[in-house]
Design an enzyme around this catalytic site. Structure first.
Site, short mmCIF file in Angstrom:
data_model
loop_
_atom_site.label_atom_id
_atom_site.label_comp_id
_atom_site.label_asym_id
_atom_site.label_seq_id
_atom_site.Cartn_x
_atom_site.Cartn_y
_atom_site.Cartn_z
N ASP A 85 51.14 39.28 49.16
CA ASP A 85 50.79 40.32 48.19
C ASP A 85 49.53 39.98 47.41
O ASP A 85 49.16 38.81 47.27
CB ASP A 85 51.94 40.54 47.21
CG ASP A 85 53.21 41.02 47.87
OD1 ASP A 85 53.10 41.65 48.94
OD2 ASP A 85 54.29 40.78 47.31
N LYS A 86 48.93 41.00 46.87
CA LYS A 86 47.71 40.85 46.08
C LYS A 86 47.86 39.78 44.99
O LYS A 86 46.99 38.92 44.82
CB LYS A 86 47.35 42.19 45.44
CG LYS A 86 46.21 42.14 44.43
CD LYS A 86 46.01 43.48 43.76
CE LYS A 86 44.96 43.39 42.66
NZ LYS A 86 44.81 44.69 41.95
#
Length: 352
Positions: free
Chosen positions: A163-164
């Site tokens: 994820d970011k």
């Protein structure tokens, strides 16, 4: 089908954090009046080029395929004059990935692959709201002088994602054969992936295993939810965890992934009552454990400011080298924001 669309249906489950819950139409197909009953996955294979049945089935499982305005399963039978739509969670975007001079923390690199330590806040793949400044843009720049490497070719490149706002290790394949080999290792669960996470609450035990299917939360498409292991909903997921350090109201744990599903650790930990600390999407950005004193609330607020993202780091990555057959194992240090946060919790737990 564009590169972006192919990637949404790619054969891995480490998908990028969604930036929007809105769906956008990418394809609309109206079945002929003489259409014979046919499974929607087979039907779309006859209508779309550059994809595979597996990708179409994954899109159906994610709720991206609709018939007459409603999501349908892969087994849905297309009838005459049905309106079939392929909906994605970002607008249609035709531009190719372009090289951008963005620094990369490269842990290892050879002719076949590279291992990168991704900082928190960096998006892995261009998507809605993040068409530039991503890791793939940076990789395109780093490999711009390698003529055989095409960043827009889905047969090479990222093997998995995080994820970011998760930091840590990723492997990138430079050749099609390397991606095939690495992809099979992820699929067969022979890779080694260990994460460190700070979660809310204390554990009665020192180690445990979470087993539960993971799929889109029907009440909130921005999140994943956990369903019973014997359920037809979601995909089989297993997370092993071990307590590393206890702080009373929070705990540092090591998570070992047996499977790799979207938001697996975040969803599994919330499911057992231990959301990741500072994880806004899964409720970890609230005071979930501890006292009600103003002093404690101020301490937690300072912690959130110190590390304003889910406290999750992909610390260890291991696999067999696709060409040499050598066992490869890589580790990465915790980033500064997590180190500072843990020190703050150590200080609190010792003085309270």
């Amino acid at each position: 089908m564009s590169v972006e669309e192919q990637d949404v249906l790619m054969d891995n489950d480490e998908l990028e954090d969604d930036e929007t819950s809105q769906l956008y139409e990418h394809h609309r197909i109206i079945a002929d009046k003489g259409q014979k009953l046919l499974r929607v996955d087979k039907f779309l294979l006859t209508q779309l080029s550059g994809t595979s049945r597996n990708r179409v089935q994954k899109a159906a499982d994610a709720g991206f395929i609709m018939a007459n305005g409603k999501p349908v399963k892969r087994s849905y039978k297309v009838k005459p004059e049905d309106v079939i739509q392929v909906m994605l969670d970002r607008p249609h975007y035709e531009n190719k990935i372009t090289p951008e001079d963005i620094p990369l923390d490269i842990v290892y690199e050879d002719d076949d692959l590279m291992v990168i330590n991704k900082p928190a806040g960096m998006v892995v793949h261009p998507g809605f709201g993040n068409w530039n400044g991503t890791m793939l843009n940076a990789i395109a720049w780093h490999l711009k002088d390698m003529p055989q490497y095409d960043i827009n070719d889905p047969e090479i490149g990222l093997v998995h994602r995080i994820d970011k706002d998760t930091s840590g290790l990723l492997v990138v394949a430079k050749t099609a054969s390397a991606k095939t080999s690495l992809g099979l290792q992820f699929f067969n669960k022979t890779t080694k992936r260990e994460y460190n996470a700070l979660v809310w609450g204390n554990f009665a035990e020192d180690a445990g295993t979470i087993v539960g299917n993971i799929g889109r939360d029907p009440k909130d498409r921005m999140r994943m939810a956990v369903f019973p292991p014997d359920s037809e909903t979601g995909k089989h997921a297993v997370t092993h965890y071990e307590v590393l350090e206890r702080f009373g109201y929070t705990t540092l744990v090591k998570c070992v992934l047996e499977t790799g599903r979207t938001h697996q650790i975040r969803a599994h930990m919330k499911h057992i009552g231990h959301p990741l600390f500072s994880d806004e999407r899964y409720g970890g950005d609230q005071v979930l454990k501890g006292s009600s004193t103003a002093k404690y609330r101020q301490f937690i607020d300072n912690c959130f400011k110190l590390c304003p993202r889910q406290v999750l780091h992909a610390k260890t990555l291991g696999f067999v080298h696709p060409r040499t057959g050598q066992e490869m194992l890589f580790g990465s240090e915790l980033p500064e924001d997590i180190v500072a946060l843990l020190e703050k919790w150590r200080g609190w737990s010792k003085s309270n």
